[in-house]
Design a protein around this motif. Structure first.
Motif, PDB file in Angstrom:
ATOM      1  N   LEU A 264      57.098  57.106  43.364  1.00  0.00           N
ATOM      2  CA  LEU A 264      55.588  56.717  43.029  1.00  0.00           C
ATOM      3  C   LEU A 264      54.819  56.581  44.351  1.00  0.00           C
ATOM      4  O   LEU A 264      53.910  57.213  44.291  1.00  0.00           O
ATOM      5  CB  LEU A 264      55.637  55.002  42.514  1.00  0.00           C
ATOM      6  N   LEU A 265      55.384  56.212  45.618  1.00  0.00           N
ATOM      7  CA  LEU A 265      54.713  56.294  46.582  1.00  0.00           C
ATOM      8  C   LEU A 265      54.325  57.710  47.006  1.00  0.00           C
ATOM      9  O   LEU A 265      53.206  58.284  47.523  1.00  0.00           O
ATOM     10  CB  LEU A 265      55.361  55.619  47.674  1.00  0.00           C
ATOM     11  N   PHE A 266      55.288  58.672  46.943  1.00  0.00           N
ATOM     12  CA  PHE A 266      55.058  60.108  47.146  1.00  0.00           C
ATOM     13  C   PHE A 266      54.019  60.782  46.366  1.00  0.00           C
ATOM     14  O   PHE A 266      53.095  61.704  46.657  1.00  0.00           O
ATOM     15  CB  PHE A 266      56.352  60.745  47.423  1.00  0.00           C
ATOM     16  N   LEU A 267      54.057  60.232  44.949  1.00  0.00           N
ATOM     17  CA  LEU A 267      53.278  60.820  44.107  1.00  0.00           C
ATOM     18  C   LEU A 267      51.853  60.310  44.636  1.00  0.00           C
ATOM     19  O   LEU A 267      50.779  60.992  44.429  1.00  0.00           O
ATOM     20  CB  LEU A 267      53.550  60.436  42.690  1.00  0.00           C
ATOM     21  N   THR A 268      51.529  59.240  44.801  1.00  0.00           N
ATOM     22  CA  THR A 268      50.375  58.787  45.206  1.00  0.00           C
ATOM     23  C   THR A 268      49.703  59.362  46.540  1.00  0.00           C
ATOM     24  O   THR A 268      48.652  59.652  46.453  1.00  0.00           O
ATOM     25  CB  THR A 268      50.163  57.195  45.369  1.00  0.00           C
ATOM     26  N   SER A 269      50.870  59.592  47.439  1.00  0.00           N
ATOM     27  CA  SER A 269      50.151  60.469  48.537  1.00  0.00           C
ATOM     28  C   SER A 269      49.924  61.751  48.052  1.00  0.00           C
ATOM     29  O   SER A 269      48.918  62.235  48.661  1.00  0.00           O
ATOM     30  CB  SER A 269      51.487  60.542  49.728  1.00  0.00           C
ATOM     31  N   GLY A 270      50.509  62.431  47.157  1.00  0.00           N
ATOM     32  CA  GLY A 270      50.105  63.607  46.785  1.00  0.00           C
ATOM     33  C   GLY A 270      48.600  63.440  45.984  1.00  0.00           C
ATOM     34  O   GLY A 270      47.690  64.408  46.167  1.00  0.00           O
TER      35      GLY A 270
ATOM     36  N   ALA B 258      51.187  48.828  43.927  1.00  0.00           N
ATOM     37  CA  ALA B 258      52.746  48.274  43.355  1.00  0.00           C
ATOM     38  C   ALA B 258      53.666  48.738  44.035  1.00  0.00           C
ATOM     39  O   ALA B 258      54.778  48.169  44.435  1.00  0.00           O
ATOM     40  CB  ALA B 258      52.467  48.768  42.054  1.00  0.00           C
ATOM     41  N   GLY B 259      53.449  50.090  44.391  1.00  0.00           N
ATOM     42  CA  GLY B 259      54.689  50.773  45.022  1.00  0.00           C
ATOM     43  C   GLY B 259      55.060  49.793  46.434  1.00  0.00           C
ATOM     44  O   GLY B 259      55.994  49.716  46.646  1.00  0.00           O
ATOM     45  N   SER B 260      54.118  49.706  47.094  1.00  0.00           N
ATOM     46  CA  SER B 260      53.980  49.250  48.597  1.00  0.00           C
ATOM     47  C   SER B 260      54.679  47.768  48.348  1.00  0.00           C
ATOM     48  O   SER B 260      55.569  47.418  49.155  1.00  0.00           O
ATOM     49  CB  SER B 260      52.626  48.995  49.155  1.00  0.00           C
ATOM     50  N   LEU B 261      54.186  46.943  47.474  1.00  0.00           N
ATOM     51  CA  LEU B 261      54.579  45.696  47.172  1.00  0.00           C
ATOM     52  C   LEU B 261      56.215  45.520  46.902  1.00  0.00           C
ATOM     53  O   LEU B 261      57.046  44.638  47.497  1.00  0.00           O
ATOM     54  CB  LEU B 261      53.863  44.817  46.218  1.00  0.00           C
ATOM     55  N   ALA B 262      56.554  46.447  46.175  1.00  0.00           N
ATOM     56  CA  ALA B 262      57.983  46.686  45.614  1.00  0.00           C
ATOM     57  C   ALA B 262      58.849  47.043  46.811  1.00  0.00           C
ATOM     58  O   ALA B 262      59.859  46.609  47.077  1.00  0.00           O
ATOM     59  CB  ALA B 262      58.133  47.557  44.507  1.00  0.00           C
ATOM     60  N   ILE B 263      58.602  47.963  47.558  1.00  0.00           N
ATOM     61  CA  ILE B 263      59.205  48.579  48.592  1.00  0.00           C
ATOM     62  C   ILE B 263      59.304  47.362  49.859  1.00  0.00           C
ATOM     63  O   ILE B 263      60.463  47.403  50.431  1.00  0.00           O
ATOM     64  CB  ILE B 263      58.769  49.827  49.168  1.00  0.00           C
ATOM     65  N   SER B 264      58.348  46.497  49.874  1.00  0.00           N
ATOM     66  CA  SER B 264      58.410  45.544  50.945  1.00  0.00           C
ATOM     67  C   SER B 264      59.214  44.495  50.614  1.00  0.00           C
ATOM     68  O   SER B 264      59.336  43.380  51.195  1.00  0.00           O
ATOM     69  CB  SER B 264      57.076  45.213  51.379  1.00  0.00           C
TER      70      SER B 264
END
Lengths: 157, 499
Positions: B352-358, B388-394
């Motif tokens: 998810l995070l890589f897709l958002t960076s894209g 959402a991705g940031s909260l999940a990974i943290s």
């Protein structure tokens, strides 16, 4: 390339190709097989390129033809494997096995060897041509260009 | 049902070569073929959950020959977990590629490589034969080298070359390890090798092979002394490929192989898990600290992948250590469960995070956090997904990452490694810190000049991000009974069967 290399290649390129075909065809009863034979087949075209330049080699086997043969070889191999599913197993040897050590024996193995030989030969040549196609030109201002060559210059040593 | 197993490998291979043979210059057709193929694979992998719980471990004899002569495909709980990760993440990345890859030339060739990579990874997780594993590993690796260099710019070629050289070194180590195993035993089937190892009279060949495997697969998994290629390679690839590499590839051909070989093939000794724990802790700490200093969005995510893989190795190491020293079974189970849970969670949020960076790069044209403006108002879907991705990974509750990290920390405490548990919590806080930095600069920062025209990415790019963002929340449910018993517990059983 020098005269000696050209003459030797002129005589031997055909034999190399023929030997490659022999190794592929007899792969199931003698040492060798699709990969080894395919390397020889690809090698015969690479020899031609080295001795006579890309133009001649590409007349014998064009770029699009080599990549088509490459994909076709893979698909034939996969097709043979998939047909086996009808008999119950992926890669099932569904053809009659015949007598050991005869040319027409071992079921689908010779067919697989031919598919692999096609793929390996064509893709080795395609890789070689792809490496030889692009010429890197360094300009004086430090920039570099990657030019795709279309002329018939020989590959420089 | 059994016939589905070879199709996990056959279908993507076949579709890939059909695209190359017939639709080399027809991008629209290639879109359809690749996406339908990936949709089929995702559906088949989810369907396999049902068949696994109905029939137990499936073994498929290729060509009808039994092991050790023939090659077997084996679908057990652990393979299934990885199959789901590979194919579902692959499907979402393929949908994302439809719009994202418009900017690149030769989209059809991209799909060929993508499908070959998926075929290779499916092969790695399904095969029951050590040499066959190596072959599929090379298929997956070589297509990933191509995909990393797909942008055809100088830095991409450099990253791809670096990745290729280190990848080939890793493959060479793995091949030598396999040769040693074969020389010592004369079989390559994993089941037979594990039987031989379980009898106990193994020669030094096994230990040497183990060291080679740890180095080779450690390089592929980018664990900390072997991580140098990853921060270059993963950001250089196109975004959906970065998502596949970081979210899936390092797990399928790195972590999976390490765990499969050391838990299932070798008899567990206390030394190996100790190395796992050290590698895991080092990866966790070094990855997180290096990520904090990054200003390139994708590079930060790449370092973060190293750090998160450290958690997985730590959990697995603690579990293995408890198994090897004959400790309580529930602690080992909890540690391995936490590791595998984090594995599947990481696939979700890192993709998810890589897709958002894209998506951010697609709209603003930059990956440098300092040059971005706060795009949260103009790109609400991307911003919400990234949050959402940031909260999940943290590891913020109730997102999925919290539960898996909790399991790992609790297992560390129960096994008596209080210091490691402390480090794991500390790294989690550092993770939160650098993702807050991403949020501040990329999404909630102030307005800047030159970004007036940016707008939300197209729908086909939003869809995978929305699905993955929802999964970041929903995958917490994997810890609860019916889903846990269907997906995670069979995998844990496979790894802890030495107990």
């Amino acid at each position: 390339m020098g005269e000696i290399v050209r003459n030797i290649v002129r005589i031997f390129a055909g034999f190399t190709l023929l030997f490659g075909v022999y190794i592929v065809a007899y792969g199931h009863i003698t040492p060798g097989g699709g990969f080894a034979g395919g390397v020889l087949i690809g090698g015969s075209f690479i020899l031609l390129t080295l001795a006579y330049g890309k133009k001649l080699a590409l007349q014998k086997l064009s770029r699009s033809m080599s990549s088509t043969l490459d994909s076709l070889g893979a698909l034939i191999f996969l097709f043979l494997a998939l047909v086996g599913i009808a008999g119950g197993y992926f890669f099932l040897n569904f053809l009659p096995l015949g007598k050991p050590f005869h040319l027409f024996s071992a079921g689908i193995i010779p067919l697989c060897n031919i598919a692999i030989g096609m793929k390996v030969g064509a893709s080795l040549f395609a890789v070689f041509i792809a490496l030889a196609m692009v010429r890197v030109v360094k300009h004086e201002d430090g920039t570099t260009d990657y030019l795709e060559e279309t002329d018939d210059t020989e590959i420089k040593q | 049902m059994n016939v589905l197993l070879p199709l996990f490998i056959g279908a993507p291979l076949g579709c890939g070569f059909v695209i190359y043979l017939a639709f080399r210059n027809r991008d629209d057709k290639a879109d359809w073929i690749a996406n339908v193929c990936m949709m089929y694979l995702a559906a088949a992998s989810l369907w396999s959950i049902k068949s696994l719980s109905a029939y137990g471990v499936l073994t498929y004899r290729m060509g009808g020959y039994a092991a050790p002569v023939g090659i077997n495909l084996v679908l057990d709980g652990f393979s299934l977990l990885l199959l789901i990760i590979i194919n579902v993440a692959g499907f979402l990345a393929a949908i994302y590629s439809v719009n994202y890859m418009e900017r690149f030339t030769a989209k059809a060739k991209y799909y060929v490589m993508f499908l070959l990579m998926v075929a290779g990874m499916n092969g790695v997780v399904l095969t029951g034969d050590l040499f066959n594993l190596y072959v599929f590993l090379e298929i997956a690796s070589i297509s990933s080298y191509v995909l990393v260099g797909f942008g055809c710019e100088r830095e991409q070629f450099e990253a791809s070359f670096k990745y290729m050289v280190l990848g080939i070194v890793a493959s060479a180590f793995i091949l030598v390890g396999i040769s040693l195993m074969y020389a010592a035993t004369g079989v390559l089937s994993m089941v037979h090798l594990s039987d031989i190892a379980a009898q106990g009279n193994v020669s030094g060949c096994f230990m040497l092979a183990g060291a080679f495997f740890l180095m080779g697969f450690g390089l592929k998994a980018a664990l900390v002394p072997f991580h140098a290629w990853l921060p270059d390679a993963h950001p250089s690839a196109p975004a959906p490929i970065s998502a596949m590499l970081s979210g899936v590839l390092i797990k399928a051909i790195g972590i999976y192989c390490i765990l499969r070989i050391f838990f299932n093939m070798f008899a567990m000794t206390p030394m190996v898990p100790f190395i796992f724990m050290m590698l895991g802790t080092a990866s966790m700490v070094v990855g997180a600290l290096l990520a904090t200093g990054q200003w390139d969005y994708k590079r930060l995510l790449a370092y973060s992948s190293i750090s998160q893989m450290g958690y997985v190795m730590l959990g697995a190491g603690v579990g293995a250590r408890v198994i090897a020293s004959g400790g309580p079974a529930h602690v080992a189970t909890l540690a391995v469960l936490g590791a595998l849970f984090h594995l599947i969670n990481h696939a979700g949020f890192k993709s998810l995070l890589f897709l958002t960076s894209g998506a951010v790069e697609f709209s603003t044209g930059t990956r440098d956090l300092r040059k971005m403006e706060g795009v949260s108002q103009r790109m609400p879907v991307t911003a919400a997904a990234a949050t959402a991705g940031s909260l999940a990974i943290s590891g913020v509750p109730p997102f999925s990452g919290f539960w898996s990290k909790l399991f790992i920390v609790v297992a560390c405490l129960q096994a008596g490694y209080n210091f490691l548990a402390f480090i794991a919590i500390g790294v989690s806080i550092v993770t939160l810190a650098y993702f807050l930095k991403v949020q501040k600069y990329a999404f909630f920062g102030g307005r800047k000049e030159g970004f007036e025209k940016i707008k939300e990415v197209p729908g086909l790019m939003c869809f995978p991000m929305i699905v993955l963002a929802v999964m970041c929340l929903a995958m917490g449910l994997l810890a609860v009974s019916p889903l846990r018993e269907a997906i995670l517990e069979p995998a844990v059983k496979v790894l802890t069967k030495q107990m």
